[in-house]
Design an enzyme around this catalytic site. Structure first.
Site, short mmCIF file in Angstrom:
data_model
loop_
_atom_site.label_atom_id
_atom_site.label_comp_id
_atom_site.label_asym_id
_atom_site.label_seq_id
_atom_site.Cartn_x
_atom_site.Cartn_y
_atom_site.Cartn_z
CG ASP A 1 36.36 77.35 -14.21
OD1 ASP A 1 36.26 76.65 -15.27
OD2 ASP A 1 36.81 76.91 -13.06
CG ASN B 1 39.86 65.02 -18.19
OD1 ASN B 1 38.83 64.93 -18.80
ND2 ASN B 1 40.67 64.01 -17.72
CG ASN C 1 43.09 69.49 -15.33
OD1 ASN C 1 44.10 70.07 -15.08
ND2 ASN C 1 42.47 68.59 -14.55
CG HIS D 1 35.25 73.15 -13.07
ND1 HIS D 1 36.18 74.13 -13.34
CD2 HIS D 1 35.87 71.98 -13.48
CE1 HIS D 1 37.38 73.30 -13.46
NE2 HIS D 1 37.13 72.02 -13.70
#
Length: 228
Positions: A97, A72, A118, A24
């Site tokens: 990513d 997020n 997100n 991530h």
């Protein structure tokens, strides 16, 4: 041919050593690689809810950002920097990513939706959709229920090598973007083959997914990986 202007490059990721090498955090890897290549260092700035540094490429000054708000809430940091610099949204590049691209494939695009990411969803919420994106493929675990753990874990050595292998051509594409324009940059980047120079269709079927905001990425160093 005239280049395409940029002012801000924001790499998305989760802060903290436990996330540093997770899939991530590929967006962080890219801006870290760019800063290293330019001899620059990130510094924390509470005004922007993140770490920033400045680099100059072909005479153009760029501000690099790593939000420290967790994935997020990435849009809070990006919006703060955009507002401070009074930068047009079209001169923002967000690097992230992407589950729908295989490791080793990178894609440039302007505008669009979050694609289930997100961090991108939050950036769009705060900034609108009309900014540039650099998508770094990390592959898909094959089952939607596995996505959260997958993105928050470290890639296999082979996958990590492929992801890191996209950095040099993506950095080259950035220079082309600034000097010769976005179309030429996209053509060069999209015509490479993974591990060499990527064919790559979009490597996925637009699966729905859900990305996590924290987790347990492995710590450590990678001899030829995101730490250089």
């Amino acid at each position: 041919m005239a280049g395409t202007p940029l002012q801000i490059i924001a790499g998305l990721g989760n802060p903290g050593p436990e996330h540093r090498l997770s899939r991530h955090n590929a967006g962080f890897w890219f801006v870290d690689a760019l800063a290293r290549a330019q001899g620059a260092q990130f510094r924390a700035h509470s005004r922007y809810h993140g770490e920033i540094c400045r680099v100059t490429i072909e005479g153009q000054v760029l501000v690099l950002l790593k939000p420290q708000t967790y994935m997020n809430r990435s849009g809070i940091a990006v919006r703060a920097l955009v507002d401070y610099l009074k930068a047009p949204i079209a001169e923002l590049l967000v690097v992230h990513d992407d589950l729908d691209l295989p490791p080793g494939v990178a894609r440039l695009k302007l505008g669009g939706g979050p694609g289930g990411h997100n961090g991108m969803r939050d950036v769009i919420t705060h900034c609108g959709p009309d900014f540039w994106r650099l998508r770094l493929g990390i592959g898909h675990p094959g089952d939607r229920s596995m996505v959260i753990d997958y993105v928050l874990q470290r890639a296999t050595p082979e996958e990590e090598q492929a992801i890191v292998g996209t950095m040099p051509p993506a950095l080259d594409a950035l220079t082309t973007f600034l000097t010769e324009g976005s179309e030429k940059a996209m053509h060069r980047l999209h015509s490479r083959t993974p591990g060499d120079n990527g064919n790559g269709d979009d490597g996925g079927s637009g699966r729905n997914r859900r990305n996590g905001d924290s987790g347990n990425g492995r710590n450590g160093t990678v001899s030829s990986g995101p730490d250089g």
